[in-house]
Scaffold this active site. Structure first.
Site, short mmCIF file in Angstrom:
data_model
loop_
_atom_site.label_atom_id
_atom_site.label_comp_id
_atom_site.label_asym_id
_atom_site.label_seq_id
_atom_site.Cartn_x
_atom_site.Cartn_y
_atom_site.Cartn_z
N GLN A 106 0.82 -1.22 0.00
CA GLN A 106 0.00 0.00 0.00
C GLN A 106 0.85 1.26 0.00
O GLN A 106 2.04 1.25 0.33
CB GLN A 106 -0.91 0.01 1.23
N HIS A 107 0.20 2.37 -0.39
CA HIS A 107 0.67 3.75 -0.18
C HIS A 107 1.79 4.23 -1.10
O HIS A 107 2.04 5.43 -1.17
CB HIS A 107 1.13 3.98 1.26
N ASP B 113 -2.22 -5.03 -0.32
CA ASP B 113 -1.84 -6.31 0.29
C ASP B 113 -2.70 -6.68 1.49
O ASP B 113 -3.10 -7.84 1.65
CB ASP B 113 -0.35 -6.32 0.65
#
Length: 379
Positions: free
Chosen positions: A81-82, A242
């Site tokens: 992520q991110h 994820d």
């Protein structure tokens, strides 16, 4: 390979440190092939990776699966992520991706939180109070520190979006991964125009957010990129982040939390209620379906434990029963608690303290905050 009883499907996990691939017989659930290839993460205080390495790692992991990958009927990508991926007009990365555990954007986070009206406003609109891990803070950092790179960006993607687009040629994402950017509103389930304005990000640079279960497209030849190793026409799912993929794969239902110890440490649960925690401890993510995924995360988990083991010259399993030593392993700052400028702290040493006790203290420190956050995630 024995004859499959159902179609073969491919699951991809593109994490911080490697890409892993499983080919599964959808008729039996049996894993018929697997592959894995490592990524390079550069920097000390910074954490960056070249997205082209993710693509090459995916191709290498698929090649390790042999003929099974060439018979795949469908594929789905889950990614860390991110991460901030910036692409030029040809789809080539402008610069290395800023990973989720790069916390240089702490000053930009502070500014964005204040300019929107404080933590409560963020929690109500976005579902989360942004942390330096979030993509919106990284974009603000890039604009301030590397304006030429920001100006060259013709597209902004998350890691899983990048790989899905390489497979299909289509710029799409899902609500789960989008909910970790800081510019997708959980209240409106759409990109938040006010946040994009504050971050100075043109919404035309962002991918389309597909509905749960909607396909991203099919595998095809994407100009300028080598073939993936999957057959053309293979169905490509939207994919997700994820943590959302893990919750989906585990079949989580409300009230059953998960504690996951990886590069990061996470605790999360599926909820029918939209989270809005103004303290910022719990991130109010969307899940991969139509529910929500309240989640708390620490930056310093297995990487911190492995670093302590390395300093001690010990195997990561070579622990002794705990003594009086306390180790706060905030080697890269911390996300939970929200101390991005923190460093590690070791206290309680005695003459009798063993290396194994120090290593055990690193484990204890890594999970302590997650256990504290568990009650908040379930509320």
């Amino acid at each position: 390979m024995t004859a499959p009883q159902g179609p073969l499907v491919v699951g991809v996990d593109s994490s911080t440190q490697s890409t892993k691939v499983l080919v599964v017989d959808a008729g039996t659930g049996d894993v018929v092939a697997r592959g894995q290839a490592a990524h390079t993460v550069t920097g000390d205080q910074r954490r960056e990776s070249d997205p082209q390495e993710w693509w090459q790692a995916l191709r290498e992991a698929l090649a390790q699966c042999g003929p099974a990958a060439a018979e795949a009927a469908a594929v789905s990508v889950a990614g860390q992520q991110h991460g901030l991926v910036t692409l030029d007009a040809q789809g080539v990365p402008v610069r290395p991706a800023l990973l989720w555990n790069d916390v240089r954007s702490a000053p930009q986070r502070d500014r964005l939180v204040a300019e929107l009206g404080g933590p409560g406003e963020w929690a109500e609109r976005i579902g989360s109070v942004p942390l330096p891990a979030y993509t919106v803070t990284k974009w603000a950092w890039l604009r301030e520190n590397e304006p030429q790179a920001a100006a060259a960006a013709a597209a902004v993607r998350l890691p899983h979006d990048f790989l899905t687009e390489r497979l299909t040629g289509r710029a799409v994402t899902d609500r789960g991964d989008a909910s970790g950017t800081g510019w997708w509103s959980s209240a409106q389930q759409a990109y938040d125009e006010k946040v994009l304005e504050l971050a100075e990000l043109d919404p035309q640079l962002l991918p389309e957010v597909l509905a749960p279960g909607e396909a991203a497209g099919t595998v095809g030849e994407v100009a300028g990129w080598e073939p993936s190793g999957l057959p053309e026409g293979t169905l490509v799912a939207t994919g997700t982040g994820d943590n959302m993929a893990a919750a989906l794969g585990l079949g989580l239902r409300p009230g059953r939390p998960v504690v996951s110890l990886g590069t990061s440490g996470t605790v999360y649960a599926v909820s029918p209620h939209r989270p809005t925690d103004p303290s910022g401890t719990v991130s109010g993510f969307a899940d991969a379906r139509a529910d929500w995924l309240p989640l708390a995360c620490t930056l310093n988990c297995t990487l911190a434990v492995d670093r302590v083991a390395e300093l001690l010259g010990r195997d990561r399993e070579a622990v002794d029963p705990a003594g009086e030593t306390v180790l706060l392993p905030f080697l890269d700052g911390e996300r939970t608690p929200d101390f991005p400028y923190a460093t590690g702290l070791l206290t309680g040493l005695r003459h009798a303290t063993s290396g194994g006790q120090l290593l055990q203290a690193a484990y204890d420190g890594a999970v302590f905050t997650l256990l504290q956050a568990l009650d908040r995630v379930l509320n």
